[in-house]
Design a protein around this motif. Structure first.
Motif, short mmCIF file in Angstrom:
data_model
loop_
_atom_site.label_atom_id
_atom_site.label_comp_id
_atom_site.label_asym_id
_atom_site.label_seq_id
_atom_site.Cartn_x
_atom_site.Cartn_y
_atom_site.Cartn_z
N ALA A 83 0.79 -1.30 -0.06
CA ALA A 83 0.03 0.22 0.05
C ALA A 83 0.94 1.20 -0.02
O ALA A 83 0.45 2.40 -0.64
CB ALA A 83 -1.08 0.06 1.05
N LEU A 84 1.85 1.14 0.67
CA LEU A 84 2.96 2.34 0.64
C LEU A 84 3.42 2.75 -0.47
O LEU A 84 3.40 3.88 -1.02
CB LEU A 84 4.16 2.15 1.71
N HIS A 85 3.94 1.63 -1.44
CA HIS A 85 4.53 1.94 -2.62
C HIS A 85 3.51 2.14 -3.70
O HIS A 85 3.68 3.01 -4.41
CB HIS A 85 5.37 0.82 -3.08
N ASP A 86 2.32 1.69 -3.50
CA ASP A 86 1.28 1.82 -4.40
C ASP A 86 0.87 3.39 -4.19
O ASP A 86 0.50 4.14 -5.37
CB ASP A 86 0.25 1.06 -4.18
N TRP A 87 0.82 3.83 -3.17
CA TRP A 87 0.57 5.27 -2.93
C TRP A 87 1.80 6.27 -3.27
O TRP A 87 1.35 7.23 -3.82
CB TRP A 87 0.22 5.61 -1.47
N LEU A 88 2.93 6.13 -3.28
CA LEU A 88 3.85 6.71 -3.72
C LEU A 88 3.84 6.66 -5.40
O LEU A 88 3.84 7.76 -5.93
CB LEU A 88 5.30 6.13 -3.25
N LEU A 89 3.64 5.83 -5.82
CA LEU A 89 3.38 5.69 -7.47
C LEU A 89 2.08 6.52 -7.88
O LEU A 89 2.00 7.61 -8.62
CB LEU A 89 2.92 4.41 -7.89
N THR A 90 0.87 6.39 -7.30
CA THR A 90 -0.11 7.01 -7.32
C THR A 90 -0.16 8.65 -7.27
O THR A 90 -0.45 9.42 -8.16
CB THR A 90 -1.45 6.69 -6.41
N THR A 91 0.56 9.11 -6.15
CA THR A 91 0.93 10.33 -5.80
C THR A 91 1.87 10.89 -6.87
O THR A 91 1.56 12.16 -7.39
CB THR A 91 1.54 10.43 -4.42
N VAL A 92 2.86 10.22 -7.15
CA VAL A 92 3.69 11.23 -8.28
C VAL A 92 3.13 11.27 -9.43
O VAL A 92 3.33 12.26 -10.49
CB VAL A 92 5.00 10.60 -8.24
N VAL A 93 2.15 10.27 -9.97
CA VAL A 93 1.54 10.21 -11.22
C VAL A 93 0.64 11.39 -11.14
O VAL A 93 0.28 12.01 -11.93
CB VAL A 93 0.70 9.00 -11.47
N HIS A 94 -0.25 11.75 -10.02
CA HIS A 94 -1.10 12.89 -10.07
C HIS A 94 -0.37 14.09 -10.13
O HIS A 94 -0.87 15.10 -10.73
CB HIS A 94 -1.80 12.68 -9.06
N MET A 95 0.71 14.04 -9.50
CA MET A 95 1.56 15.37 -9.44
C MET A 95 2.18 15.72 -10.85
O MET A 95 2.02 16.93 -11.44
CB MET A 95 2.67 15.34 -8.63
N LEU A 96 2.11 14.83 -11.72
CA LEU A 96 2.80 14.93 -13.04
C LEU A 96 1.39 15.27 -13.88
O LEU A 96 1.73 15.91 -14.97
CB LEU A 96 3.61 13.50 -13.52
N ASP A 97 0.39 14.36 -13.68
CA ASP A 97 -0.88 14.56 -14.40
C ASP A 97 -1.41 15.94 -14.59
O ASP A 97 -1.57 16.86 -13.52
CB ASP A 97 -1.80 13.70 -13.88
N GLY A 98 -1.49 16.55 -15.71
CA GLY A 98 -2.08 18.22 -15.84
C GLY A 98 -1.17 18.98 -15.90
O GLY A 98 -1.40 20.44 -16.07
N ILE A 99 0.33 18.84 -15.49
CA ILE A 99 1.36 19.78 -15.58
C ILE A 99 1.57 20.05 -16.79
O ILE A 99 2.01 19.06 -17.56
CB ILE A 99 2.55 19.64 -14.71
N ARG A 100 1.76 21.15 -17.32
CA ARG A 100 2.25 21.44 -18.67
C ARG A 100 3.56 21.39 -18.62
O ARG A 100 4.44 22.36 -18.56
CB ARG A 100 1.74 22.96 -19.30
N LEU A 101 4.17 20.03 -19.12
CA LEU A 101 5.49 19.78 -19.19
C LEU A 101 6.41 20.45 -20.51
O LEU A 101 5.76 20.21 -21.69
CB LEU A 101 5.74 18.38 -19.07
#
Length: 334
Positions: A228-246
């Motif tokens: 659960a910890l590592h899945d949360w880390l993946l999920t959180t960083v994916v959401h941080m990158l999602d929607g940012i104009r890279l």
């Protein structure tokens, strides 16, 4: 009345985990973590500095007397105690989990409470346990009045989040996740296996396991906390990158390439570097018997490969936005 079943008689273990960012501007040190998780006066908080800072509360017991969830509608009453605990990783990520083990059969009538208390984390059915139906019922989610391990994990989470040490100023936006798990016996002679790992809606994950006889529910809970910890880390960083104009965008010449977007991107991604990227340590606290299950996750869906790709994207973007600034500073230097 037959004697209480022993640990070897357990044919089902199940639990639920809540994972979220601790709502504090700064990560807690070990002393503060011990204060936060000191939920029982008679037992000390488990503290560890290797391979990363980790604190775990003593188990708390909740007595239950209710029907079990069941996928086929069977009404099986069960009585016993649910074990729940809270853990903090690197003073930054908070988890609460609740778990139980269940034997194949139980008495026809309720025992005195003292007999349940001497077997913490065990819930006995009245009569025979339909283990496959109950395992699926747990993964599907409890209905009103049924044994709800998520409700117990949520209650402990609420209790911890009320602690006065928490300033309610998290350094980044994130979503909590939920992970439900159920472990059934493996075939004779076979090792542990991960039958199914499902990403469901509303940040819910479900995990179905097969494990050899003799593996404790506490060890299984440790594996699922780690997952659960590592899945949360993946999920959180994916959401941080999602929607940012890279990537650098076109900007007025007087500002230079990408200058108009640089502050927003750096502000959005820097918390990942400051607070999350160093937390990735799969199966650091998983028992040796269950560690092979991580190999399955590394093959498919490939947790670490995805994490490394995300980390590289974050670092590349921060480097990309730093380069024009360095060029302009060089041009302005006499």
């Amino acid at each position: 009345m037959p004697p209480a079943a022993g640990p070897a008689d357990a044919v089902l273990a199940c639990g639920e985990v809540r994972t979220r960012l601790l709502p504090t501007a700064q990560a807690l040190d070990m002393r503060a973590a011990a204060q936060l998780l000191g939920l029982r006066a008679d037992e000390r908080v488990l503290l560890s500095e290797r391979p990363h800072l980790y604190a775990r509360s003593p188990d708390l017991l909740t007595g239950v007397d209710c029907p079990l969830p069941s996928a086929n509608g069977a009404r099986v009453r069960a009585v016993g105690t649910v074990a729940a605990r809270a853990a903090l990783t690197e003073g930054r990520v908070l988890q609460t989990s609740a778990y139980v083990s269940l034997p194949a059969t139980g008495p026809d009538r309720r025992r005195p409470w003292g007999q349940y208390l001497v077997r913490p984390g065990t819930v006995e059915p009245f009569g025979r346990l339909p283990r496959e139906a109950v395992a699926q019922g747990v993964l599907d989610g409890a209905r009103g009045g049924e044994l709800d391990l998520g409700l117990i994990a949520d209650g402990l989470l609420t209790r911890v989040l009320r602690h006065p040490l928490l300033d309610q100023r998290p350094p980044l936006r994130s979503r909590p996740t939920r992970l439900r798990w159920a472990a059934l016996p493996a075939a004779p002679g076979e090792g542990p296996s991960l039958e199914r790992f499902v990403l469901a809606e509303d940040e819910l994950r479900t995990v179905r396991l097969r494990v050899p006889e003799g593996i404790s529910a506490a060890d299984l809970a440790g594996l699922c906390d780690d997952l659960a910890l590592h899945d949360w880390l993946l999920t959180t960083v994916v959401h941080m990158l999602d929607g940012i104009r890279l990537g650098p965008q076109r900007a007025p010449a007087r500002l230079g390439p990408g200058a108009e977007d640089r502050p927003a991107v750096v502000t959005a991604l820097r918390p990942a570097v400051d607070h999350l990227l160093h937390l990735w340590m799969p199966h650091a606290r998983v028992s040796a018997e269950l560690a092979p299950l991580w190999h399955t996750l590394e093959e498919r869906p490939g947790f670490t490969r995805q994490w490394q790709a995300l980390v590289q994207r974050v670092r590349d973007q921060l480097a990309l936005y730093a380069i024009p600034s360095l060029h302009r500073e060089a041009e302005l230097t006499p």
